[in-house]
Design a protein around this motif. Structure first.
Motif, PDB file in Angstrom:
ATOM      1  N   SER A  10       0.869  -1.101  -0.158  1.00 32.59           N
ATOM      2  CA  SER A  10       0.064   0.015  -0.080  1.00 32.59           C
ATOM      3  C   SER A  10       0.948   1.396   0.073  1.00 32.59           C
ATOM      4  O   SER A  10       0.320   2.198   0.051  1.00 32.59           O
ATOM      5  N   SER A  11       2.122   0.958   0.196  1.00 25.68           N
ATOM      6  CA  SER A  11       3.178   2.285   0.085  1.00 25.68           C
ATOM      7  C   SER A  11       2.847   2.955  -1.050  1.00 25.68           C
ATOM      8  O   SER A  11       2.840   2.338  -2.185  1.00 25.68           O
ATOM      9  N   ALA A  12       2.839   4.282  -1.127  1.00 22.61           N
ATOM     10  CA  ALA A  12       2.859   5.063  -2.342  1.00 22.61           C
ATOM     11  C   ALA A  12       4.162   4.939  -3.208  1.00 22.61           C
ATOM     12  O   ALA A  12       4.134   5.037  -4.441  1.00 22.61           O
ATOM     13  N   VAL A  13       5.360   4.715  -2.601  1.00 20.29           N
ATOM     14  CA  VAL A  13       6.647   4.590  -3.107  1.00 20.29           C
ATOM     15  C   VAL A  13       7.057   3.199  -3.126  1.00 20.29           C
ATOM     16  O   VAL A  13       7.147   2.777  -2.111  1.00 20.29           O
ATOM     17  N   ARG A  14       7.151   2.739  -4.272  1.00 20.21           N
ATOM     18  CA  ARG A  14       7.518   1.515  -4.486  1.00 20.21           C
ATOM     19  C   ARG A  14       8.896   1.280  -5.237  1.00 20.21           C
ATOM     20  O   ARG A  14       9.244   1.936  -6.175  1.00 20.21           O
ATOM     21  N   ILE A  15       9.841   0.441  -4.427  1.00 20.16           N
ATOM     22  CA  ILE A  15      11.005   0.521  -5.052  1.00 20.16           C
ATOM     23  C   ILE A  15      11.199  -1.039  -5.739  1.00 20.16           C
ATOM     24  O   ILE A  15      11.290  -1.974  -4.988  1.00 20.16           O
ATOM     25  N   SER A  16      11.646  -1.218  -6.959  1.00 18.90           N
ATOM     26  CA  SER A  16      11.831  -2.498  -7.350  1.00 18.90           C
ATOM     27  C   SER A  16      13.103  -3.141  -7.063  1.00 18.90           C
ATOM     28  O   SER A  16      13.936  -2.467  -6.394  1.00 18.90           O
ATOM     29  N   ASP A  17      12.908  -4.458  -7.144  1.00 15.28           N
ATOM     30  CA  ASP A  17      14.328  -5.242  -6.773  1.00 15.28           C
ATOM     31  C   ASP A  17      15.597  -4.943  -7.810  1.00 15.28           C
ATOM     32  O   ASP A  17      16.667  -4.778  -7.160  1.00 15.28           O
ATOM     33  N   GLU A  18      15.216  -4.385  -8.907  1.00 18.49           N
ATOM     34  CA  GLU A  18      16.116  -3.789  -9.859  1.00 18.49           C
ATOM     35  C   GLU A  18      16.818  -2.395  -9.508  1.00 18.49           C
ATOM     36  O   GLU A  18      18.030  -2.183  -9.436  1.00 18.49           O
ATOM     37  N   GLN A  19      15.995  -1.707  -8.816  1.00 21.41           N
ATOM     38  CA  GLN A  19      16.180  -0.305  -8.189  1.00 21.41           C
ATOM     39  C   GLN A  19      17.103  -0.576  -7.179  1.00 21.41           C
ATOM     40  O   GLN A  19      18.081   0.104  -6.772  1.00 21.41           O
ATOM     41  N   ILE A  20      16.780  -1.452  -6.207  1.00 21.86           N
ATOM     42  CA  ILE A  20      17.498  -1.696  -4.988  1.00 21.86           C
ATOM     43  C   ILE A  20      19.216  -2.418  -5.345  1.00 21.86           C
ATOM     44  O   ILE A  20      19.862  -2.013  -4.869  1.00 21.86           O
ATOM     45  N   THR A  21      18.998  -3.196  -6.160  1.00 21.43           N
ATOM     46  CA  THR A  21      20.240  -3.935  -6.573  1.00 21.43           C
ATOM     47  C   THR A  21      21.276  -2.725  -7.352  1.00 21.43           C
ATOM     48  O   THR A  21      22.473  -2.418  -7.084  1.00 21.43           O
ATOM     49  N   ASP A  22      20.476  -1.893  -8.216  1.00 18.46           N
ATOM     50  CA  ASP A  22      21.288  -0.690  -8.677  1.00 18.46           C
ATOM     51  C   ASP A  22      21.810   0.343  -7.733  1.00 18.46           C
ATOM     52  O   ASP A  22      22.969   0.709  -7.583  1.00 18.46           O
ATOM     53  N   LEU A  23      20.976   0.726  -6.710  1.00 13.80           N
ATOM     54  CA  LEU A  23      21.616   1.385  -5.592  1.00 13.80           C
ATOM     55  C   LEU A  23      22.401   0.866  -4.704  1.00 13.80           C
ATOM     56  O   LEU A  23      23.552   1.474  -4.204  1.00 13.80           O
ATOM     57  N   VAL A  24      22.352  -0.638  -4.433  1.00 10.15           N
ATOM     58  CA  VAL A  24      23.539  -1.329  -3.819  1.00 10.15           C
ATOM     59  C   VAL A  24      24.714  -1.159  -4.595  1.00 10.15           C
ATOM     60  O   VAL A  24      25.681  -1.128  -3.901  1.00 10.15           O
ATOM     61  N   HIS A  25      24.690  -1.349  -5.804  1.00 11.89           N
ATOM     62  CA  HIS A  25      26.021  -1.182  -6.593  1.00 11.89           C
ATOM     63  C   HIS A  25      26.404   0.046  -6.660  1.00 11.89           C
ATOM     64  O   HIS A  25      27.923   0.125  -6.470  1.00 11.89           O
ATOM     65  N   LYS A  26      25.774   1.224  -6.601  1.00  9.34           N
ATOM     66  CA  LYS A  26      26.429   2.438  -6.504  1.00  9.34           C
ATOM     67  C   LYS A  26      27.087   2.836  -5.142  1.00  9.34           C
ATOM     68  O   LYS A  26      28.102   3.436  -5.157  1.00  9.34           O
ATOM     69  N   LEU A  27      26.727   2.136  -4.096  1.00  9.75           N
ATOM     70  CA  LEU A  27      26.795   2.269  -2.888  1.00  9.75           C
ATOM     71  C   LEU A  27      28.428   1.493  -2.794  1.00  9.75           C
ATOM     72  O   LEU A  27      29.250   2.063  -2.361  1.00  9.75           O
ATOM     73  N   GLN A  28      28.338   0.376  -3.515  1.00  7.57           N
ATOM     74  CA  GLN A  28      29.532  -0.502  -3.538  1.00  7.57           C
ATOM     75  C   GLN A  28      30.639   0.267  -4.162  1.00  7.57           C
ATOM     76  O   GLN A  28      31.744   0.292  -3.656  1.00  7.57           O
ATOM     77  N   GLN A  29      30.440   1.095  -5.269  1.00  9.27           N
ATOM     78  CA  GLN A  29      31.269   1.872  -5.999  1.00  9.27           C
ATOM     79  C   GLN A  29      31.878   2.994  -4.993  1.00  9.27           C
ATOM     80  O   GLN A  29      33.061   3.557  -5.422  1.00  9.27           O
ATOM     81  N   LEU A  30      31.173   3.591  -4.179  1.00  9.33           N
ATOM     82  CA  LEU A  30      31.601   4.461  -2.922  1.00  9.33           C
ATOM     83  C   LEU A  30      32.396   3.920  -1.843  1.00  9.33           C
ATOM     84  O   LEU A  30      33.044   4.866  -1.505  1.00  9.33           O
ATOM     85  N   LEU A  31      32.504   2.782  -1.792  1.00  4.21           N
ATOM     86  CA  LEU A  31      33.060   2.233  -0.521  1.00  4.21           C
ATOM     87  C   LEU A  31      34.454   1.745  -0.966  1.00  4.21           C
ATOM     88  O   LEU A  31      34.807   0.859  -1.602  1.00  4.21           O
ATOM     89  N   PRO A  32      35.639   2.320  -0.265  1.00  2.00           N
ATOM     90  CA  PRO A  32      36.937   2.032  -0.539  1.00  2.00           C
ATOM     91  C   PRO A  32      37.457   0.412  -0.186  1.00  2.00           C
ATOM     92  O   PRO A  32      37.950  -0.387  -1.021  1.00  2.00           O
ATOM     93  N   GLU A  33      36.714   0.016   0.872  1.00  3.09           N
ATOM     94  CA  GLU A  33      37.051  -1.392   1.211  1.00  3.09           C
ATOM     95  C   GLU A  33      36.387  -2.448   0.275  1.00  3.09           C
ATOM     96  O   GLU A  33      37.010  -3.567   0.127  1.00  3.09           O
TER      97      GLU A  33
END
Length: 90
Positions: A10-33
């Protein structure tokens, strides 16, 4: 259907699995470790954990630098302190 699933549906904002994967990948690129690893297979949980650790580390570094700057300004003569302050406000 569980309460969590219903509220998610029922949430107005839905995030797809693909969007989550993309965001996690972007975070991964920002982390030196993680960025420097040769393997692209890092779990989302690990990326989120490393993100939290990195943010904590950055906060500690900012606190340390702020303290060092305060000490420097306190021990500098007025002219040096004025120069440092003017550089900081640019």
């Amino acid at each position: 259907m569980s309460g969590i699933s219903r509220s998610r549906q029922s949430s107005a904002v839905r995030i797809s699995d693909e969007q989550i994967t993309d965001l996690v990948h972007k975070l991964q690129q920002l982390l030196p470790e993680i960025r420097n690893r040769h393997s692209d297979k890092v779990s989302a949980a690990k990326v989120l954990q490393e993100t939290c650790n990195y943010i904590r580390s950055l906060h500690r570094e900012v606190d340390d630098l702020s303290e060092r700057l305060s000490e420097l300004l306190a021990t500098s003569d007025t002219a040096q302190a004025a120069i440092i302050r003017s550089l900081l406000t640019q």
